[in-house]
Design an enzyme around this catalytic site. Structure first.
Site, mmCIF file in Angstrom:
data_model
loop_
_atom_site.group_PDB
_atom_site.id
_atom_site.type_symbol
_atom_site.label_atom_id
_atom_site.label_comp_id
_atom_site.label_asym_id
_atom_site.label_seq_id
_atom_site.Cartn_x
_atom_site.Cartn_y
_atom_site.Cartn_z
ATOM 1 N N HIS A 38 0.835 -1.211 0.000
ATOM 2 C CA HIS A 38 0.000 0.000 0.000
ATOM 3 C C HIS A 38 0.870 1.261 0.000
ATOM 4 C CE1 HIS A 38 -3.641 2.381 1.190
ATOM 5 N NE2 HIS A 38 -2.715 3.154 1.732
ATOM 6 N N GLU A 39 1.784 1.347 0.960
ATOM 7 C CA GLU A 39 2.635 2.538 1.043
ATOM 8 C C GLU A 39 3.584 2.611 -0.151
ATOM 9 O OE1 GLU A 39 1.794 4.734 3.077
ATOM 10 O OE2 GLU A 39 0.543 3.506 4.401
ATOM 11 N N HIS A 87 1.843 4.476 -2.866
ATOM 12 C CA HIS A 87 1.962 5.923 -2.644
ATOM 13 C C HIS A 87 3.337 6.421 -3.097
ATOM 14 C CE1 HIS A 87 -1.723 6.902 -0.547
ATOM 15 N NE2 HIS A 87 -1.511 6.031 0.416
ATOM 16 N N GLU A 131 -4.725 7.732 -2.986
ATOM 17 C CA GLU A 131 -5.187 6.451 -2.453
ATOM 18 C C GLU A 131 -5.566 5.480 -3.559
ATOM 19 O OE1 GLU A 131 -4.734 5.503 0.461
ATOM 20 O OE2 GLU A 131 -4.347 7.384 1.493
#
Length: 501
Positions: A266-267, A270, A296
């Site tokens: 997830h990160e 980003h 997101e």
């Protein structure tokens, strides 16, 4: 570059230097700073915020920006420079509406508030955080009142800080669709939850080996360690100084294998977005993700659409098994895929499955609206939180740490952020529908070749930074603005197939 823009450039450089310093202190405070540093360091953060505000709202900058908005001057600007002036003008308007002393106090206080949240969550003590939360909310209410235009609701003002393309009406419509289409599906899927065995996930997994595997995963999806680092924090996050210095954090739990794995993916999503912003606009007001909704979408795209697919794990699952042979030798790839996609109501947003996840966001959205439209007693918020969880997910948090203290966002005053996660999930599904039309997506994943996917995202989304908004990007890439139908279709097709409904 016009002569007027040249005169503005030194101010832009100073503003970005001050912002970079503030970001660096935020990173440090959540990763390496000693506990007793907060009271003193918060004053430094307040001074930096004050200087940032003074630089942006000084008479010379306002005069130059006003001149650069004139038609004659606009003709001499590049498209990127026009976008910078547009973004700069918005920021100046926002800052000018807030008394400088209050802006400084707020930035200083949220540094203290975040540290109080860390302590409260660790010790399961809402009473420690409540006074800080109350003051943060008071700040945000005042700031929203200062900034509101045309009788805007305070919460509407805050929502626009994170995703300018969506207001309360848009979100109400979006969430109504989720409740109508997804909640019944979740109920059907939950009936079959017991058929999915993922007990393996909650065995003991050596933390150092988790770190090693997560570092591999980050590099595998495209995180560039020459431009980024990974640290640990109480709540995983991504922060960038510029596109050649992007930092992410992770959190490791010994008896939950999935937690760190999907946090780093997830990160990493980003971070890849920030690393791919074009060099020509990094360290400018538009050298960032265009919105938290779009940001997101990239993290959720990597985490769920890529990271929870069988095609992604096909070439690398054996490496995970080899890392923990005693726990995973009898867990087949198919069982693992069912496990990481198991859908059932749960308490923790960051650990939630893809199907129930939007309900966690709806809960926060409804509570935030209550906070800013009603005079809600801070002491009642845990009770309200628990009732919402019972209403939407049929679960009651057993303590504060698994309830109202689970997220860091409110400690920083980031009210209005949470809807971006749901918007991002829907945007990711819309982009996925288009990407499948232009490339053999699953084939690339099975080959372990994520480069064409990264390049597509870079060329169509990332490199533009904030020079386009979310709907402009979607229109250019998919031919239409935001359309939640793609999200509903994606979830229904995926989970009906997984659970043979």
């Amino acid at each position: 570059m016009s002569k007027t823009f040249e005169k503005l450039q030194p101010y832009l450089d100073k503003v970005m230097a001050l912002q970079t310093a503030r970001n660096l202190f935020e990173w440090d405070s959540q990763t390496l700073a000693p506990i007793e540093s907060t009271d003193y360091t918060s004053k430094v953060i307040g001074i930096l915020a004050d200087e940032y505000m003074k630089c942006l709202t000084c008479d010379e900058v306002k005069k130059l920006v006003k001149k650069l908005k004139e038609d004659k001057e606009q003709e001499e600007l590049t498209s990127n420079e026009k976008a910078i002036i547009h973004e700069l003008n918005k920021t100046i308007e926002e800052l000018e509406s807030i008394p400088p002393q209050e802006f400084r106090e707020f930035n200083e206080f949220t540094s203290l508030s975040n540290r109080a949240w860390v302590k409260a969550k660790k010790e399961n003590d809402y009473s420690h955080f409540a006074p800080y939360l109350k003051k943060v909310i008071e700040f945000k209410k005042k700031f929203a009142k200062y900034r509101a235009k045309n009788n805007q609701e305070p919460y509407e003002v805050m929502l626009k800080d994170f995703e300018e393309c969506f207001g309360i009406k848009d979100l109400d419509s979006f969430f109504d669709k989720i409740k109508k289409e997804i909640v019944p599906l979740l109920k059907e899927v939950a009936k079959k939850a017991d058929t999915v065995d993922k007990d393996y996930n909650f065995l003991k997994y050596d933390i150092e080996k988790q770190k090693e595997f997560c570092k591999f995963l980050a590099g595998y999806i495209g995180f560039d360690f020459n431009k980024g680092v990974i640290a640990e924090s109480a709540h995983p996050f991504t922060l960038n100084l510029h596109n050649h210095d992007v930092r992410i954090t992770n959190r490791f739990i010994e008896n939950n294998l999935e937690s760190a794995i999907f946090s780093v993916i997830h990160e990493g999503g980003h971070a890849i977005y920030e690393m791919n912003i074009d060099d020509s606009i990094t360290m400018t007001p538009v050298g960032k993700g265009t919105s938290m909704g779009m940001h997101e979408s990239q993290s959720r795209f990597y985490e769920n659409i890529i990271g929870r697919s069988e095609a992604f794990w096909t070439p690398i699952y054996q490496k995970l098994v080899d890392t923990y042979p005693e726990n995973l030798r009898n867990v087949s790839l198919k069982q693992f895929i069912k496990g990481i996609n198991k859908a059932e109501p749960s308490l923790i947003r960051t650990e939630a499955d893809e199907l129930s996840y939007p309900l966690h966001i709806i809960i926060r959205y409804e509570i935030e609206r209550m906070i800013f439209t009603e005079d809600v007693d801070i002491e009642r918020l845990p009770e309200i939180w628990n009732k919402k969880y019972e209403e939407y997910l049929g679960l009651t948090p057993p303590n504060y740490s698994q309830g109202i203290l689970q997220d860091t966002h409110w400690s920083y005053g980031e009210f209005g952020y949470f809807p971006s996660y749901a918007i991002g999930s829907a945007v990711a599904a819309q982009l996925y529908a288009k990407i499948k039309e232009v490339m053999p997506f699953e084939e690339y994943l099975r080959e372990g070749n994520l480069l064409p996917i990264r390049e597509y995202l870079r060329d169509n989304i990332h490199k533009y930074g904030a020079t386009k908004n979310t709907n402009q990007i979607l229109l250019d890439v998919t031919g239409e603005e935001f359309n939640a139908d793609y999200y509903v279709k994606y979830l229904k097709e995926k989970y009906e197939k997984l659970y043979e409904l």
